[in-house]
Design a protein around this motif. Sequence first.
Motif, PDB file in Angstrom:
ATOM      1  N   MET A   1     -28.758 -85.511  53.395  1.00 17.91           N
ATOM      2  CA  MET A   1     -28.630 -84.112  53.751  1.00 17.91           C
ATOM      3  C   MET A   1     -29.875 -83.358  53.320  1.00 17.91           C
ATOM      4  N   LYS A   2     -30.209 -82.398  54.106  1.00 16.44           N
ATOM      5  CA  LYS A   2     -31.358 -81.563  53.811  1.00 16.44           C
ATOM      6  C   LYS A   2     -30.891 -80.120  53.691  1.00 16.44           C
ATOM      7  N   ARG A   3     -31.488 -79.379  52.772  1.00 15.36           N
ATOM      8  CA  ARG A   3     -31.160 -77.962  52.615  1.00 15.36           C
ATOM      9  C   ARG A   3     -32.339 -77.141  53.113  1.00 15.36           C
ATOM     10  N   LEU A   4     -32.042 -76.225  54.039  1.00 15.41           N
ATOM     11  CA  LEU A   4     -33.040 -75.315  54.589  1.00 15.41           C
ATOM     12  C   LEU A   4     -32.831 -73.949  53.943  1.00 15.41           C
ATOM     13  N   PHE A   5     -33.917 -73.324  53.500  1.00 14.35           N
ATOM     14  CA  PHE A   5     -33.855 -72.024  52.832  1.00 14.35           C
ATOM     15  C   PHE A   5     -34.494 -70.969  53.728  1.00 14.35           C
ATOM     16  N   TYR A   6     -33.735 -69.920  54.036  1.00 12.15           N
ATOM     17  CA  TYR A   6     -34.226 -68.817  54.853  1.00 12.15           C
ATOM     18  C   TYR A   6     -34.070 -67.516  54.084  1.00 12.15           C
ATOM     19  N   LEU A   7     -35.067 -66.633  54.188  1.00 13.44           N
ATOM     20  CA  LEU A   7     -34.942 -65.286  53.636  1.00 13.44           C
ATOM     21  C   LEU A   7     -34.709 -64.319  54.783  1.00 13.44           C
ATOM     22  N   VAL A   8     -33.734 -63.430  54.574  1.00 13.88           N
ATOM     23  CA  VAL A   8     -33.346 -62.470  55.600  1.00 13.88           C
ATOM     24  C   VAL A   8     -33.290 -61.091  54.954  1.00 13.88           C
ATOM     25  N   ASP A   9     -33.751 -60.069  55.698  1.00  9.82           N
ATOM     26  CA  ASP A   9     -33.787 -58.709  55.144  1.00  9.82           C
ATOM     27  C   ASP A   9     -32.465 -57.963  55.271  1.00  9.82           C
ATOM     28  N   GLN A  10     -31.757 -58.152  56.384  1.00  7.16           N
ATOM     29  CA  GLN A  10     -30.570 -57.348  56.676  1.00  7.16           C
ATOM     30  C   GLN A  10     -29.279 -58.158  56.583  1.00  7.16           C
ATOM     31  N   ILE A 126     -34.982 -61.871  46.198  1.00  4.74           N
ATOM     32  CA  ILE A 126     -33.553 -61.538  46.112  1.00  4.74           C
ATOM     33  C   ILE A 126     -33.364 -60.243  45.328  1.00  4.74           C
ATOM     34  N   GLU A 127     -34.100 -60.093  44.236  1.00  5.54           N
ATOM     35  CA  GLU A 127     -34.014 -58.858  43.444  1.00  5.54           C
ATOM     36  C   GLU A 127     -34.488 -57.645  44.236  1.00  5.54           C
ATOM     37  N   ASN A 128     -35.385 -57.866  45.204  1.00  4.43           N
ATOM     38  CA  ASN A 128     -35.883 -56.769  46.038  1.00  4.43           C
ATOM     39  C   ASN A 128     -35.011 -56.520  47.263  1.00  4.43           C
ATOM     40  N   GLY A 129     -33.815 -57.142  47.320  1.00  5.69           N
ATOM     41  CA  GLY A 129     -32.854 -56.836  48.368  1.00  5.69           C
ATOM     42  C   GLY A 129     -32.771 -57.823  49.510  1.00  5.69           C
ATOM     43  N   GLN A 130     -33.586 -58.864  49.498  1.00  3.50           N
ATOM     44  CA  GLN A 130     -33.469 -59.851  50.559  1.00  3.50           C
ATOM     45  C   GLN A 130     -32.304 -60.792  50.250  1.00  3.50           C
ATOM     46  N   HIS A 131     -31.875 -61.519  51.264  1.00  6.49           N
ATOM     47  CA  HIS A 131     -30.751 -62.440  51.145  1.00  6.49           C
ATOM     48  C   HIS A 131     -31.264 -63.855  51.417  1.00  6.49           C
ATOM     49  N   LEU A 132     -30.921 -64.772  50.541  1.00  8.99           N
ATOM     50  CA  LEU A 132     -31.328 -66.161  50.705  1.00  8.99           C
ATOM     51  C   LEU A 132     -30.191 -66.925  51.375  1.00  8.99           C
ATOM     52  N   VAL A 133     -30.475 -67.464  52.541  1.00 11.83           N
ATOM     53  CA  VAL A 133     -29.504 -68.245  53.295  1.00 11.83           C
ATOM     54  C   VAL A 133     -29.875 -69.716  53.120  1.00 11.83           C
ATOM     55  N   MET A 134     -28.919 -70.498  52.610  1.00 12.90           N
ATOM     56  CA  MET A 134     -29.140 -71.933  52.389  1.00 12.90           C
ATOM     57  C   MET A 134     -28.205 -72.699  53.312  1.00 12.90           C
ATOM     58  N   ASP A 155     -35.964 -63.112  62.699  1.00 10.10           N
ATOM     59  CA  ASP A 155     -36.157 -62.374  61.444  1.00 10.10           C
ATOM     60  C   ASP A 155     -35.895 -63.249  60.215  1.00 10.10           C
ATOM     61  N   ALA A 156     -35.210 -64.372  60.404  1.00  9.05           N
ATOM     62  CA  ALA A 156     -34.951 -65.313  59.310  1.00  9.05           C
ATOM     63  C   ALA A 156     -36.109 -66.295  59.238  1.00  9.05           C
ATOM     64  N   GLN A 157     -36.894 -66.177  58.208  1.00  9.57           N
ATOM     65  CA  GLN A 157     -38.076 -67.020  58.058  1.00  9.57           C
ATOM     66  C   GLN A 157     -37.759 -68.243  57.208  1.00  9.57           C
ATOM     67  N   LEU A 158     -38.037 -69.419  57.750  1.00 10.90           N
ATOM     68  CA  LEU A 158     -37.858 -70.652  56.992  1.00 10.90           C
ATOM     69  C   LEU A 158     -38.856 -70.642  55.843  1.00 10.90           C
ATOM     70  N   GLN A 159     -38.341 -70.692  54.625  1.00  6.77           N
ATOM     71  CA  GLN A 159     -39.172 -70.615  53.429  1.00  6.77           C
ATOM     72  C   GLN A 159     -39.450 -71.971  52.812  1.00  6.77           C
ATOM     73  N   SER A 160     -38.450 -72.845  52.906  1.00  9.25           N
ATOM     74  CA  SER A 160     -38.570 -74.112  52.206  1.00  9.25           C
ATOM     75  C   SER A 160     -37.537 -75.094  52.726  1.00  9.25           C
ATOM     76  N   GLU A 161     -37.790 -76.374  52.468  1.00 17.98           N
ATOM     77  CA  GLU A 161     -36.845 -77.447  52.760  1.00 17.98           C
ATOM     78  C   GLU A 161     -36.756 -78.309  51.516  1.00 17.98           C
ATOM     79  N   ASP A 162     -35.568 -78.805  51.250  1.00 18.08           N
ATOM     80  CA  ASP A 162     -35.368 -79.641  50.065  1.00 18.08           C
ATOM     81  C   ASP A 162     -34.146 -80.506  50.312  1.00 18.08           C
ATOM     82  N   SER A 163     -33.892 -81.408  49.405  1.00 19.39           N
ATOM     83  CA  SER A 163     -32.675 -82.206  49.481  1.00 19.39           C
ATOM     84  C   SER A 163     -31.486 -81.325  49.123  1.00 19.39           C
ATOM     85  N   ALA A 164     -30.344 -81.632  49.681  1.00 16.43           N
ATOM     86  CA  ALA A 164     -29.134 -80.878  49.342  1.00 16.43           C
ATOM     87  C   ALA A 164     -28.539 -81.347  48.020  1.00 16.43           C
ATOM     88  N   PHE A 165     -29.087 -82.417  47.467  1.00 14.21           N
ATOM     89  CA  PHE A 165     -28.556 -82.995  46.226  1.00 14.21           C
ATOM     90  C   PHE A 165     -29.504 -82.715  45.070  1.00 14.21           C
TER      91      PHE A 165
END
Length: 179
Positions: A1-10, A126-134, A155-165
């Motif tokens: 499994m892979k985990r995709l990390f997206y930052l979203v403003d709204q 996240i502290e500045n109000g963005q939402h991290l979608v994993m 508007d959801a920018q892919l920030q990173s990829e990593d293992s889900a484990f």
Amino acid sequence: MKRLFYLVDQMDSVESISEDLHNEGITDWRFHVLSRDEAGLFTRKLHSASIFDRTDLARYTERGAIAGALFAMAFIVTAKLTGALVLPAVAWVALFLFMTAAGAWLAGFGGIGVENYRIRRFHDAIENGQHLVMVDVRKKDEQRMKELMASNHPDAQLQSEDSAFNNPLVEEDGKVHIL
């Protein structure tokens, strides 16, 4: 499994992403949102990140179990070789399991107070109000998921990829560190 990390403003975008992911068969167990606005996530019935996603509890517990097992092995081998302690085999196994569990339990106390190593780099956003979608996806579905997110949610920018484990020996720099 892979985990995709997206930052979203709204938060509206996060809700729309959630609907699209559910339509694609991604369940709440494989989709987590980390946000400063926990009330907004609850109100919109979005799956908030769990304590295991937020903290390093799992990784520290794994590290503690490894350290406890190593310490137990050293103690047991020394005790057996010196003859300092004479116990039946079941007692040695119980002692090993106890020391391993004790290491995991004690290390867990440290991990519960530390931000997860995979999300630490998103702390300021996240502290500045963005939402991290994993999103956890199977490797075979990864490209399709990236295309879906790019086409439906630019508007959801892919920030990173990593293992889900979790890997108890990897730090946020991606290098393996021995305890």
